[in-house]
Scaffold this motif. Structure first.
Motif, PDB file in Angstrom:
ATOM      1  N   ILE A  42     -17.079  -2.313   1.569  1.00  0.00           N
ATOM      2  CA  ILE A  42     -18.107  -1.522   2.264  1.00  0.00           C
ATOM      3  C   ILE A  42     -19.446  -1.674   1.547  1.00  0.00           C
ATOM      4  O   ILE A  42     -20.487  -1.901   2.177  1.00  0.00           O
ATOM      5  N   GLY A  43     -19.416  -1.576   0.224  1.00  0.00           N
ATOM      6  CA  GLY A  43     -20.651  -1.766  -0.539  1.00  0.00           C
ATOM      7  C   GLY A  43     -21.235  -3.147  -0.351  1.00  0.00           C
ATOM      8  O   GLY A  43     -22.452  -3.309  -0.185  1.00  0.00           O
ATOM      9  N   HIS A  44     -20.380  -4.170  -0.358  1.00  0.00           N
ATOM     10  CA  HIS A  44     -20.862  -5.537  -0.185  1.00  0.00           C
ATOM     11  C   HIS A  44     -21.434  -5.744   1.219  1.00  0.00           C
ATOM     12  O   HIS A  44     -22.427  -6.456   1.403  1.00  0.00           O
ATOM     13  N   GLY A  45     -20.787  -5.130   2.221  1.00  0.00           N
ATOM     14  CA  GLY A  45     -21.312  -5.240   3.576  1.00  0.00           C
ATOM     15  C   GLY A  45     -22.687  -4.599   3.700  1.00  0.00           C
ATOM     16  O   GLY A  45     -23.603  -5.164   4.311  1.00  0.00           O
ATOM     17  N   VAL A  46     -22.836  -3.394   3.115  1.00  0.00           N
ATOM     18  CA  VAL A  46     -24.152  -2.730   3.131  1.00  0.00           C
ATOM     19  C   VAL A  46     -25.179  -3.593   2.411  1.00  0.00           C
ATOM     20  O   VAL A  46     -26.330  -3.728   2.862  1.00  0.00           O
ATOM     21  N   TRP A  47     -24.791  -4.191   1.287  1.00  0.00           N
ATOM     22  CA  TRP A  47     -25.697  -5.063   0.543  1.00  0.00           C
ATOM     23  C   TRP A  47     -26.179  -6.213   1.430  1.00  0.00           C
ATOM     24  O   TRP A  47     -27.395  -6.505   1.469  1.00  0.00           O
ATOM     25  N   ASN A  48     -25.268  -6.852   2.146  1.00  0.00           N
ATOM     26  CA  ASN A  48     -25.654  -7.982   2.994  1.00  0.00           C
ATOM     27  C   ASN A  48     -26.510  -7.543   4.171  1.00  0.00           C
ATOM     28  O   ASN A  48     -27.452  -8.239   4.563  1.00  0.00           O
ATOM     29  N   GLY A  49     -26.201  -6.381   4.741  1.00  0.00           N
ATOM     30  CA  GLY A  49     -27.050  -5.863   5.803  1.00  0.00           C
ATOM     31  C   GLY A  49     -28.455  -5.581   5.302  1.00  0.00           C
ATOM     32  O   GLY A  49     -29.454  -5.866   5.985  1.00  0.00           O
ATOM     33  N   VAL A  54     -16.470  -8.796   6.747  1.00  0.00           N
ATOM     34  CA  VAL A  54     -17.300  -7.619   6.498  1.00  0.00           C
ATOM     35  C   VAL A  54     -18.684  -8.035   5.998  1.00  0.00           C
ATOM     36  O   VAL A  54     -19.714  -7.509   6.447  1.00  0.00           O
ATOM     37  N   SER A  55     -18.713  -9.003   5.074  1.00  0.00           N
ATOM     38  CA  SER A  55     -19.991  -9.414   4.494  1.00  0.00           C
ATOM     39  C   SER A  55     -20.896 -10.074   5.526  1.00  0.00           C
ATOM     40  O   SER A  55     -22.080  -9.740   5.647  1.00  0.00           O
ATOM     41  N   LEU A  56     -20.344 -11.033   6.287  1.00  0.00           N
ATOM     42  CA  LEU A  56     -21.163 -11.745   7.273  1.00  0.00           C
ATOM     43  C   LEU A  56     -21.480 -10.869   8.476  1.00  0.00           C
ATOM     44  O   LEU A  56     -22.564 -10.958   9.055  1.00  0.00           O
ATOM     45  N   GLY A  57     -20.535 -10.010   8.854  1.00  0.00           N
ATOM     46  CA  GLY A  57     -20.742  -9.193  10.047  1.00  0.00           C
ATOM     47  C   GLY A  57     -21.880  -8.207   9.905  1.00  0.00           C
ATOM     48  O   GLY A  57     -22.505  -7.819  10.901  1.00  0.00           O
ATOM     49  N   ALA A  58     -22.172  -7.797   8.671  1.00  0.00           N
ATOM     50  CA  ALA A  58     -23.255  -6.835   8.468  1.00  0.00           C
ATOM     51  C   ALA A  58     -24.629  -7.473   8.621  1.00  0.00           C
ATOM     52  O   ALA A  58     -25.603  -6.773   8.930  1.00  0.00           O
ATOM     53  N   MET A  59     -24.720  -8.772   8.427  1.00  0.00           N
ATOM     54  CA  MET A  59     -26.046  -9.409   8.444  1.00  0.00           C
ATOM     55  C   MET A  59     -26.685  -9.424   9.829  1.00  0.00           C
ATOM     56  O   MET A  59     -27.870  -9.088   9.955  1.00  0.00           O
ATOM     57  N   PRO A  60     -25.969  -9.808  10.908  1.00  0.00           N
ATOM     58  CA  PRO A  60     -26.613  -9.742  12.231  1.00  0.00           C
ATOM     59  C   PRO A  60     -27.095  -8.339  12.569  1.00  0.00           C
ATOM     60  O   PRO A  60     -28.118  -8.170  13.237  1.00  0.00           O
ATOM     61  N   LEU A  61     -26.354  -7.319  12.104  1.00  0.00           N
ATOM     62  CA  LEU A  61     -26.781  -5.941  12.347  1.00  0.00           C
ATOM     63  C   LEU A  61     -28.126  -5.666  11.679  1.00  0.00           C
ATOM     64  O   LEU A  61     -29.025  -5.063  12.264  1.00  0.00           O
ATOM     65  N   GLY A  62     -28.275  -6.139  10.435  1.00  0.00           N
ATOM     66  CA  GLY A  62     -29.543  -5.972   9.736  1.00  0.00           C
ATOM     67  C   GLY A  62     -30.676  -6.717  10.410  1.00  0.00           C
ATOM     68  O   GLY A  62     -31.794  -6.191  10.554  1.00  0.00           O
ATOM     69  N   TYR A  63     -30.398  -7.952  10.839  1.00  0.00           N
ATOM     70  CA  TYR A  63     -31.426  -8.744  11.523  1.00  0.00           C
ATOM     71  C   TYR A  63     -31.863  -8.078  12.828  1.00  0.00           C
ATOM     72  O   TYR A  63     -33.037  -8.145  13.207  1.00  0.00           O
ATOM     73  N   ALA A  64     -30.910  -7.454  13.534  1.00  0.00           N
ATOM     74  CA  ALA A  64     -31.241  -6.837  14.821  1.00  0.00           C
ATOM     75  C   ALA A  64     -31.974  -5.511  14.658  1.00  0.00           C
ATOM     76  O   ALA A  64     -32.937  -5.219  15.385  1.00  0.00           O
ATOM     77  N   LEU A  65     -31.530  -4.685  13.699  1.00  0.00           N
ATOM     78  CA  LEU A  65     -32.087  -3.334  13.572  1.00  0.00           C
ATOM     79  C   LEU A  65     -33.426  -3.307  12.847  1.00  0.00           C
ATOM     80  O   LEU A  65     -34.268  -2.445  13.129  1.00  0.00           O
ATOM     81  N   ALA A  66     -33.634  -4.250  11.905  1.00  0.00           N
ATOM     82  CA  ALA A  66     -34.858  -4.206  11.090  1.00  0.00           C
ATOM     83  C   ALA A  66     -36.129  -4.253  11.927  1.00  0.00           C
ATOM     84  O   ALA A  66     -37.015  -3.395  11.762  1.00  0.00           O
ATOM     85  N   PRO A  67     -36.301  -5.222  12.843  1.00  0.00           N
ATOM     86  CA  PRO A  67     -37.555  -5.238  13.610  1.00  0.00           C
ATOM     87  C   PRO A  67     -37.693  -4.042  14.547  1.00  0.00           C
ATOM     88  O   PRO A  67     -38.814  -3.560  14.771  1.00  0.00           O
ATOM     89  N   LEU A 114     -37.039  -0.587   5.052  1.00  0.00           N
ATOM     90  CA  LEU A 114     -36.820  -1.123   3.709  1.00  0.00           C
ATOM     91  C   LEU A 114     -36.359  -0.024   2.754  1.00  0.00           C
ATOM     92  O   LEU A 114     -35.417  -0.219   1.960  1.00  0.00           O
ATOM     93  N   ALA A 115     -37.002   1.132   2.820  1.00  0.00           N
ATOM     94  CA  ALA A 115     -36.611   2.240   1.948  1.00  0.00           C
ATOM     95  C   ALA A 115     -35.216   2.745   2.280  1.00  0.00           C
ATOM     96  O   ALA A 115     -34.399   3.013   1.382  1.00  0.00           O
ATOM     97  N   ILE A 116     -34.911   2.861   3.570  1.00  0.00           N
ATOM     98  CA  ILE A 116     -33.571   3.306   3.970  1.00  0.00           C
ATOM     99  C   ILE A 116     -32.514   2.314   3.501  1.00  0.00           C
ATOM    100  O   ILE A 116     -31.455   2.707   2.981  1.00  0.00           O
ATOM    101  N   ALA A 117     -32.801   1.030   3.674  1.00  0.00           N
ATOM    102  CA  ALA A 117     -31.855   0.005   3.224  1.00  0.00           C
ATOM    103  C   ALA A 117     -31.634   0.097   1.717  1.00  0.00           C
ATOM    104  O   ALA A 117     -30.504  -0.035   1.226  1.00  0.00           O
ATOM    105  N   GLY A 118     -32.708   0.332   0.961  1.00  0.00           N
ATOM    106  CA  GLY A 118     -32.580   0.463  -0.488  1.00  0.00           C
ATOM    107  C   GLY A 118     -31.709   1.645  -0.882  1.00  0.00           C
ATOM    108  O   GLY A 118     -30.849   1.529  -1.769  1.00  0.00           O
ATOM    109  N   LEU A 119     -31.895   2.767  -0.226  1.00  0.00           N
ATOM    110  CA  LEU A 119     -31.097   3.956  -0.540  1.00  0.00           C
ATOM    111  C   LEU A 119     -29.626   3.752  -0.151  1.00  0.00           C
ATOM    112  O   LEU A 119     -28.715   4.207  -0.857  1.00  0.00           O
ATOM    113  N   LEU A 120     -29.394   3.065   0.961  1.00  0.00           N
ATOM    114  CA  LEU A 120     -28.010   2.787   1.373  1.00  0.00           C
ATOM    115  C   LEU A 120     -27.312   1.868   0.373  1.00  0.00           C
ATOM    116  O   LEU A 120     -26.136   2.075   0.052  1.00  0.00           O
TER     117      LEU A 120
END
Length: 418
Positions: A228-235, A352-365, A377-383
């Motif tokens: 879970i931590g690694h997935g959040v990191w990749n997102g 888990v690691s790869l699946g989190a990245m498309p979510l980050g790419y989609a939600l960030a913009p 960016l701040a929310i991602a850092g806290l997560l």
């Protein structure tokens, strides 16, 4: 921090690992030149970033969907054989794209189909990496072996953009794919010579195999909470890669700042891999996850537009932690899971690691448009801080140390099931 230096014989003294390492090195160099070549080739042919997104998605979607099946196949049918076939498939797909580009009038449909086939092959190849190392190297030398794999991968990432630029400038993007195709062919030839220890696997249905692998994951709290931590990191990394360039260019001094940040990260990854080959921590998962939590620093610093040198150093340090974690994590997994489920466990890890990245790419913009770039960016850092450092609260993470030399046992009887 408790640590000691591991004194072991170099895994490169083992012929099978030496062949495996050489094949992975050649393949990594070939892969390193492709991302830039692919982007330029598709943009030259279509002039559309949407077309590039379609090509990238064509590879990513089957890779994610088929990863669990790839783990089952690699466990059941011999990781070496599966990796060899996957290399041959990718050799053919990269050759097809290279020939298409060299023809002067590339078809987007051909590139999309080749990307989809290459992504499918990757789904079966990725779970084989850990079983191949575990099957060619004795337990005492595995951390050094995994570190060597990390060193060659990170060196290729560091040199890849420069190699790609020189190759594209001299011969065009088509030749980058031809070279990558040749690297897969050589890797397959070397794999044919590798001898991997045989691991008998009970015959089950595919569904039963998937369930058994998931049961092994679920039984180890240190593993699934770290995932879970690694997935959040990749997102969060996807958020940084999406929003970071604009902040660096607009508020931190321009494009040069972003380039220096990326280079600091690449150097950090390589440094971390080098450290992993020499330093063994007594509580590896706990300390490695705490190191991953340092990625919160560059995210939060970018959010407040801190001075460029501070952001660059923070990013380099965070990527050093990642470079160290990857080989250590592979080694811990190889030690603590039975060899007959290693590919399935690896596939869940990658999923888990790869699946989190498309979510980050989609939600960030979307979040940046709604609230401004600093907020996501701040929310991602806290997560990242909560998910990675929070694993210290898990008893299994705190207690996990290097095991005795005895082989890990499965969490359920290995009886035949269909």
């Amino acid at each position: 921090m408790s640590k000691y230096r591991a004194v072991v014989t170099s895994p490169l003294r083992t012929r099978s690992f030496r062949l495996l390492f050489l094949g992975r090195t050649v393949s990594a160099i070939g892969d390193a030149v492709v991302p830039a070549a692919l982007a330029l080739a598709v943009l030259r042919a279509t002039g559309s970033t949407s077309a590039l997104a379609v090509v990238l998605a064509a590879a990513m979607v089957p890779r994610l969907l088929l990863l669990p099946l790839g783990g089952v196949v690699a466990d059941r049918f011999d990781a070496r054989r599966v990796a060899l076939v996957a290399d041959l498939v990718r050799c053919a797909t990269q050759l097809a794209v290279g020939v298409e580009l060299l023809g002067g009038d590339p078809s987007l449909a051909t590139i999309v189909v080749a990307s989809a086939l290459g992504g499918t092959a990757s789904a079966f190849a990725m779970p084989t990496a850990s079983p191949l190392v575990a099957g060619t190297v004795e337990p005492a030398a595995r951390q050094r072996a995994n570190a060597l794999m990390g060193i060659t991968a990170n060196t290729s990432r560091l040199a890849g953009p420069a190699l790609a630029g020189a190759l594209i400038w001299a011969a065009g993007p088509g030749w980058a794919f031809i070279i990558d195709s040749a690297s897969f062919a050589l890797s397959a030839a070397l794999l044919a010579l590798v001898r991997v220890r045989h691991v008998p696997v009970p015959r089950r249905s595919v569904v039963a195999d998937l369930r058994h692998g998931f049961g092994e994951v679920r039984a180890r709290d240190w593993f699934w909470t770290s995932l879970i931590g690694h997935g959040v990191w990749n997102g969060a990394a996807a958020v940084l890669m999406t929003l970071g360039p604009a902040i660096a260019i607009d508020r931190l001094g321009g494009e040069a700042t972003w380039v220096l940040l990326l280079q600091a990260g690449a150097i950090g990854m390589l440094t971390g891999s080098l450290l992993a080959g020499r330093v063994r921590l007594h509580r590896p998962v706990l300390l490695a996850n705490l190191g991953l939590a340092s990625y919160a620093a560059p995210l939060l610093l970018l959010a407040v537009a801190a001075p460029a040198p501070v952001v660059i150093v923070a990013y380099g340090v965070a990527l050093t932690a990642l470079g160290y974690l990857n080989p250590v994590w592979e080694t811990v997994v190889q030690h603590h899971f039975p060899p007959e489920v290693l590919a399935r466990v690896t596939s869940y890890d990658w999923l888990v690691s790869l699946g989190a990245m498309p979510l980050g790419y989609a939600l960030a913009p979307l979040a940046a448009d709604a609230f401004g770039a600093p907020a996501p960016l701040a929310i991602a850092g806290l997560l990242v801080l909560a998910a990675c450092a929070g694993t210290a609260l898990v008893p299994g993470v705190r207690r996990l140390t290097w095991p005795a030399a005895t082989a890990p046992q499965p969490v359920e009887p290995v009886a035949n099931a269909r």
